[in-house]
Design an enzyme around this catalytic site. Structure first.
Site, PDB file in Angstrom:
ATOM      1  N   LYS A 146       0.793  -1.169  -0.047  1.00  0.00           N
ATOM      2  CA  LYS A 146       0.111  -0.001   0.065  1.00  0.00           C
ATOM      3  C   LYS A 146       0.951   1.259  -0.056  1.00  0.00           C
ATOM      4  O   LYS A 146       1.936   1.366   0.549  1.00  0.00           O
ATOM      5  CB  LYS A 146      -0.891  -0.013   1.185  1.00  0.00           C
ATOM      6  CG  LYS A 146      -2.119  -0.936   1.369  1.00  0.00           C
ATOM      7  CD  LYS A 146      -2.823  -0.833   2.589  1.00  0.00           C
ATOM      8  CE  LYS A 146      -3.945  -2.010   2.585  1.00  0.00           C
ATOM      9  NZ  LYS A 146      -4.037  -2.198   4.068  1.00  0.00           N
ATOM     10  N   HIS A 153      -0.827  -4.278  15.559  1.00  0.00           N
ATOM     11  CA  HIS A 153      -1.859  -3.160  15.127  1.00  0.00           C
ATOM     12  C   HIS A 153      -1.428  -1.827  16.035  1.00  0.00           C
ATOM     13  O   HIS A 153      -2.594  -0.891  16.476  1.00  0.00           O
ATOM     14  CB  HIS A 153      -3.119  -3.394  15.589  1.00  0.00           C
ATOM     15  CG  HIS A 153      -3.837  -4.385  14.767  1.00  0.00           C
ATOM     16  ND1 HIS A 153      -4.598  -5.508  14.972  1.00  0.00           N
ATOM     17  CD2 HIS A 153      -3.554  -4.566  13.408  1.00  0.00           C
ATOM     18  CE1 HIS A 153      -5.128  -6.309  13.956  1.00  0.00           C
ATOM     19  NE2 HIS A 153      -4.450  -5.528  12.916  1.00  0.00           N
ATOM     20  N   GLY A 156     -10.577  -5.938  12.201  1.00  0.00           N
ATOM     21  CA  GLY A 156     -10.633  -6.013  10.519  1.00  0.00           C
ATOM     22  C   GLY A 156     -10.456  -7.282  10.162  1.00  0.00           C
ATOM     23  O   GLY A 156     -11.130  -8.233  10.896  1.00  0.00           O
ATOM     24  N   ARG A 170      -8.108 -16.240  11.054  1.00  0.00           N
ATOM     25  CA  ARG A 170      -7.075 -16.713  12.298  1.00  0.00           C
ATOM     26  C   ARG A 170      -7.975 -17.331  13.497  1.00  0.00           C
ATOM     27  O   ARG A 170      -8.930 -16.840  13.743  1.00  0.00           O
ATOM     28  CB  ARG A 170      -6.162 -15.635  12.706  1.00  0.00           C
ATOM     29  CG  ARG A 170      -4.948 -15.313  11.664  1.00  0.00           C
ATOM     30  CD  ARG A 170      -4.335 -14.138  12.074  1.00  0.00           C
ATOM     31  NE  ARG A 170      -4.192 -13.298  10.991  1.00  0.00           N
ATOM     32  CZ  ARG A 170      -3.837 -12.140  11.163  1.00  0.00           C
ATOM     33  NH1 ARG A 170      -3.749 -11.589  12.257  1.00  0.00           N
ATOM     34  NH2 ARG A 170      -3.788 -11.139   9.908  1.00  0.00           N
ATOM     35  N   CYS A 185     -17.076 -10.478   7.139  1.00  0.00           N
ATOM     36  CA  CYS A 185     -18.455  -9.977   8.037  1.00  0.00           C
ATOM     37  C   CYS A 185     -19.647  -9.822   7.454  1.00  0.00           C
ATOM     38  O   CYS A 185     -20.687 -10.013   7.716  1.00  0.00           O
ATOM     39  CB  CYS A 185     -17.734  -9.011   9.010  1.00  0.00           C
ATOM     40  SG  CYS A 185     -18.747  -8.694  10.409  1.00  0.00           S
ATOM     41  N   ASN A 194     -17.573  -0.231  10.673  1.00  0.00           N
ATOM     42  CA  ASN A 194     -18.962  -0.256  10.140  1.00  0.00           C
ATOM     43  C   ASN A 194     -19.925  -1.247  10.376  1.00  0.00           C
ATOM     44  O   ASN A 194     -21.053  -1.206   9.922  1.00  0.00           O
ATOM     45  CB  ASN A 194     -18.680  -0.756   8.537  1.00  0.00           C
ATOM     46  CG  ASN A 194     -17.621   0.405   7.876  1.00  0.00           C
ATOM     47  OD1 ASN A 194     -17.993   1.547   7.615  1.00  0.00           O
ATOM     48  ND2 ASN A 194     -16.164   0.047   7.709  1.00  0.00           N
ATOM     49  N   GLU A 212      -4.084   4.622  10.245  1.00  0.00           N
ATOM     50  CA  GLU A 212      -2.752   4.359  10.530  1.00  0.00           C
ATOM     51  C   GLU A 212      -1.586   4.931   9.651  1.00  0.00           C
ATOM     52  O   GLU A 212      -0.605   5.101  10.242  1.00  0.00           O
ATOM     53  CB  GLU A 212      -2.726   2.688  10.228  1.00  0.00           C
ATOM     54  CG  GLU A 212      -3.542   1.971  11.295  1.00  0.00           C
ATOM     55  CD  GLU A 212      -3.738   0.450  10.744  1.00  0.00           C
ATOM     56  OE1 GLU A 212      -4.859   0.171  10.253  1.00  0.00           O
ATOM     57  OE2 GLU A 212      -3.247  -0.731  11.315  1.00  0.00           O
TER      58      GLU A 212
END
Ligand code: ADP
Length: 399
Positions: free
Chosen positions: A19, A181, A211, A242, A285, A336, A386
């Protein structure tokens, strides 16, 4: 093209992705950001967005981090005005071990320390180092800064970061909880202090970053005192793929009694478990919420387990931090999913947390605010940033 610099180039090199973003550290303005995906495959691609315009391109087959970084530099060359205002490059580095309690200006000693920590983050730190090397070549005159996922948790006390294993494993091999994180927990906890109008050093907070990876942090008087991720990002909450916590004897049982290899077990726990493993459907999700609504029992069970584990951690961390100033939700799910927030908070009624369903329903798509009733302890949904933290930290080292 905007000229509100100075700007920082932020690079986040994952195992198979990069990214990148150009960010103004003072305001968070992001005139350019992009994503490289599927490195090392035949279907590598690069997408970026510059002031509302989205551009897609493909990568050469099996492109690695260095080749991708070269393409990113070519893109930046098209935006000369922006590139000319870069004052530093900020690198997200996943594992800083015990070497780094804060961000560091990169020199050979820092590179060696990141390298030494690579055995604890074999998928991530080598990718981060590849990004650092390429950026040094492309931007030899700019300071390069490493911002560590683990640094925020270097304040954990020994009783929280040690495993109850022979102490020599810690001394000789660094086996301990590190936490991850960190930049997200740092950002949302400071933002929460602002929203509460309270000094950060006086705040007792619990932040849940939900997330694809999920972790929760206990922050007492502005210092991280515990967190759910451990030696690796596998420990703790139920995540997208995980497992989080489980009986530590299960891997040896799976190897010795069920015939899996160690590599199989590692892959199952990291890639085939969590929401995906329980539902048998997806790690997404949104999809699970939709399927659960339609009556899919496995999707419902996955969501129930996700929320139950989170409730247990929040209860434990409420015991750890003392009088709670706020519970914070962040990350794709935390920001969200009104469903997950409501389901979790409704199980904490007896601990003084009461959700306001109307406020909760409105809180999504990058909005931040309170989602609790007036008599409740504060419950906040906060959009994490972040990359902005990395830009701000890196700017401190710019000349
Ligand atoms: P990563 O850890 O990869 O950065 P994100 O923070 O983007 O991941 O979070 C991804 C998760 O957020 C996915 O499970 C996705 O389903 C979830 N998510 C995103 N938007 C929504 C939404 N509107 N409702 C529920 N979950 C959502």
């Amino acid at each position: 093209m905007s000229t509100n610099g100075p700007y920082i180039l932020v690079l986040n090199c994952g195992s198979s992705s990069i990214k990148f973003a150009i960010i103004a550290p003072s305001t968070g303005e992001t005139p350019l950001k992009g994503l490289v995906e599927n490195l090392f495959t035949a279907s590598g691609r690069l997408t970026y967005e510059a002031q509302g315009e989205k551009i897609k391109s493909t990568l050469p087959a099996k492109a690695d981090h260095t080749q991708a970084l070269q393409l990113i530099v070519e893109i930046l060359n098209q935006f000369k005005q922006l590139k000319g205002q870069l004052v530093a490059v900020g690198h997200r580095v996943v594992h800083g071990g015990e070497f780094f309690a804060e961000s560091a200006l990169i020199n050979e000693a820092v590179i060696q320390a990141i390298h030494k920590t690579s055995n604890m983050a074999p998928l991530h730190n080598p990718a981060n180092l590849a990004g650092i090397r390429s950026a040094q070549l492309a931007f030899p005159l700019l300071p390069q800064v490493a911002v560590f996922d683990t640094a925020f948790f270097q304040t954990l006390p020994k009783e929280a970061f040690l495993y109850a294993l022979p102490y020599s494993l810690y001394e000789a091999h660094g086996v301990r909880k590190y936490g991850f994180h960190g930049t997200s927990h740092y950002f949302v906890s400071h933002k929460a202090a602002q929203m509460l109008n309270k000094e950060y050093e006086e705040c007792n907070l619990i932040s849940a970053h939900l997330g694809n990876g999920c972790s929760i942090a206990a922050i007492k008087h502005g210092r991280a005192v515990d967190t759910s991720m451990g030696f690796t990002p596998l420990e703790g909450l139920v995540m997208g793929t995980r497992s989080g916590d489980m009986d530590p004897s299960l891997p040896s049982y799976m190897i010795e009694q069920l015939g899996y290899s160690a590599a199989d077990v590692n892959s199952i726990l990291n890639k085939e478990s969590g929401l995906k493993g329980i539902s048998g459907l997806s790690n997404d999700c949104r999809e699970l919420e939709a399927q659960a609504k339609l009556g899919n029992e496995q999707a419902q069970l996955a969501l129930d387990m996700f929320c139950y584990r989170l409730v247990k951690y929040i209860g434990a961390y409420m015991a750890v931090v003392g009088t709670l100033d706020a519970l914070i939700f962040t990350g794709g799910i935390g920001e969200n999913s009104a469903y997950v927030r409501s389901k979790v908070v409704s199980q904490l009624y007896h601990l003084g947390l009461v959700i306001d369903e109307a406020l909760n329903d409105e809180m999504r798509f990058g909005r931040s605010g309170g989602i609790h009733q007036p008599a409740s302890l504060p419950v906040l949904a906060i959009a994490t940033k972040e990359e902005w933290v990395i830009a701000q930290d890196s700017a401190r080292f710019a000349k």
